[in-house]
Design a protein around this motif. Structure first.
Motif, mmCIF file in Angstrom:
data_model
loop_
_atom_site.group_PDB
_atom_site.id
_atom_site.type_symbol
_atom_site.label_atom_id
_atom_site.label_comp_id
_atom_site.label_asym_id
_atom_site.label_seq_id
_atom_site.Cartn_x
_atom_site.Cartn_y
_atom_site.Cartn_z
ATOM 1 N N GLU A 119 0.753 -1.308 0.050
ATOM 2 C CA GLU A 119 0.076 0.137 0.083
ATOM 3 C C GLU A 119 0.945 1.220 0.026
ATOM 4 O O GLU A 119 1.686 1.215 0.748
ATOM 5 C CB GLU A 119 -0.989 0.228 1.290
ATOM 6 C CG GLU A 119 -1.939 1.057 1.216
ATOM 7 C CD GLU A 119 -2.744 1.168 2.456
ATOM 8 O OE1 GLU A 119 -4.020 1.103 2.240
ATOM 9 O OE2 GLU A 119 -2.611 1.058 3.393
ATOM 10 N N SER A 152 -7.432 3.061 -1.787
ATOM 11 C CA SER A 152 -8.058 1.954 -0.712
ATOM 12 C C SER A 152 -8.435 2.507 0.410
ATOM 13 O O SER A 152 -8.775 1.865 1.423
ATOM 14 C CB SER A 152 -6.511 1.200 -0.441
ATOM 15 O OG SER A 152 -5.429 1.881 -0.154
ATOM 16 N N SER A 214 -7.831 -3.349 -3.713
ATOM 17 C CA SER A 214 -7.796 -1.869 -3.226
ATOM 18 C C SER A 214 -9.104 -1.181 -3.181
ATOM 19 O O SER A 214 -9.463 -0.536 -2.157
ATOM 20 C CB SER A 214 -6.491 -0.976 -4.226
ATOM 21 O OG SER A 214 -6.176 0.116 -3.505
ATOM 22 N N SER A 218 -11.466 0.119 0.079
ATOM 23 C CA SER A 218 -12.175 1.630 0.247
ATOM 24 C C SER A 218 -13.600 1.420 0.390
ATOM 25 O O SER A 218 -14.080 1.859 1.125
ATOM 26 C CB SER A 218 -11.765 2.295 -0.750
ATOM 27 O OG SER A 218 -12.402 3.601 -0.979
#
Ligand SMILES: Cc1cc2nc3c(=O)[nH]c(=O)nc-3n(C[C@H](O)[C@H](O)[C@H](O)COP(=O)(O)OP(=O)(O)OC[C@H]3O[C@@H](n4cnc5c(N)ncnc54)[C@H](O)[C@@H]3O)c2cc1C
Ligand code: FES
Length: 329
Positions: A119, A152, A214, A218
């Motif tokens: 990330e 994300s 990702s 989110s």
């Protein structure tokens, strides 16, 4: 600034220097259809009626000599040389409520998530808001063309995070994984229509395959933050190949509870794996069965997974407007 005249709806809009017709149309609030933004899906195809354009990506998979002969170009790759007349049908669902902007952002942190997914956290004070599930184009220094990556996190204070899978010999991912905190990059976004529908009362099903992790993270975070799990259940499915590809429920947006369940499936597990085995679409069909058609479904992952999920959803009787995805390439 080149002026673009669109038919049949009669829109007129201006392109900034070097800007694609798709980006300029979206900035002008026009619903030009699109999905990948990188020349692969063909959803942004338009007819050039008058004027000339330059194509950014010569080897765009969705573009060919045949298309050129028919005067058809890709909106996400065509930059006008001057005033142009173009034909495409604008559609309301593509009108963005947050216009894309191009911002120089600084890499703040890189955190390893799985064997080959990390990330990346970028910050810039002027990064705008975005909807959970949307993506941006990252313009990496020394790499031709922007690459699409989905955020994300939930947008807070100009921080955008991206879970990125390192591709073997990948041009953009090679440069990104070699970058150190402090490096700068141009981020252009937000884009994408596969974002969380906060007004839908249905239960939520998220399917993430590999690099599709990702946007699903989110969306899971967005659903929890908006209080949607008070009245809905969240089902998160993560599909990967081997044990080293696994990540836990916390990465996927929260802790398992009565209102949120997290299921990982491996297609090629070792002997120690006791969880679900097989391809993600089969595991989802098995776990959700008849419930699926009453859910809002979001998914992201490689093209083969996308095709299999669409077929599975169709067979389960899921109405197409309850299925949300952007094509990944
Ligand atoms: C909407 C969308 C969202 C995505 N979200 C994620 C995500 O969240 N995480 C993730 O890991 N991956 C995501 N991807 C995939 C990602 O964009 C890249 O395809 C991948 O990282 C490969 O990059 P690479 O340059 O390292 O690989 P390479 O193998 O060097 O490049 C191959 C890919 O780069 C693209 N490409 C090549 N040349 C050009 C060019 N001139 N202009 C534009 N594109 C070009 C093509 O799509 C091609 O498939 C997403 C893709 C799309 C379309
Ligand atoms: S080819 Fe332009 S949006 Fe996919």
């Amino acid at each position: 600034m080149p002026k673009i005249t669109q038919s049949p709806d009669g829109h007129v809009f201006e392109c900034d220097a070097g800007e694609t017709i798709l980006r300029a149309a979206l900035r002008a609030g026009i619903g030009m259809p699109y999905s990948c933004n990188t020349g692969s899906c063909g959803n942004c195809r338009f007819q050039l009626l008058d004027g000339t354009v330059t194509h950014l990506r010569e080897d765009a998979p969705a573009w060919s000599e045949r298309e050129l002969k028919r005067g058809r170009w890709l909106g996400c790759q065509a930059v006008p040389d001057g005033a142009c007349s173009v034909k495409f049908r604008s559609m309301d669902q593509y009108i963005p409520d947050i216009s894309p902007v191009s911002v120089t952002a600084t890499l703040v942190e890189v955190k390893q998530i799985t064997r080959d997914i990390s990330e990346f956290t970028f910050h810039a004070d002027d990064l705008p808001a975005f909807h959970p599930g949307q993506y941006a184009l990252l313009h990496v220094s020394g790499v031709t063309g922007g690459r699409a990556y989905s955020m994300s996190n939930l947008c807070d204070d100009g921080t955008w995070r991206f879970m990125i899978k390192q591709m073997p010999n990948g041009e953009a991912t090679g440069a990104l994984f070699a970058a150190e905190p402090g490096a700068t990059i141009t981020i252009d976004g937000p884009y994408g229509t596969a974002f969380l529908r906060k007004d839908s009362p249905r239960d939520i099903v998220l399917l993430a395959g590999g690099s599709g992790l990702s946007p699903m993270v989110s969306i899971a975070k967005g659903a929890a933050a908006a209080g949607m799990l008070d009245t809905r259940t969240l089902h998160v499915f993560y599909g990967a190949r081997e044990t080293g590809d696994l990540c836990n429920a916390v990465v996927l947006g929260g802790q398992a509870s009565e209102k949120a369940r997290f299921i990982a499936a491996l297609s090629d597990p070792d002997a120690t794996w006791t969880g679900p085995k097989g391809f993600l679409h089969d595991v989802v069909a098995e776990h959700m069965a008849a419930q699926l058609k009453d859910c809002e479904i979001y998914f992201a992952g490689p093209a083969v997974m996308s095709a299999a999920v669409q077929e599975m959803a169709h067979e389960a009787g899921v109405p197409p407007d309850q299925l949300h995805f952007d094509e990944f390439y």
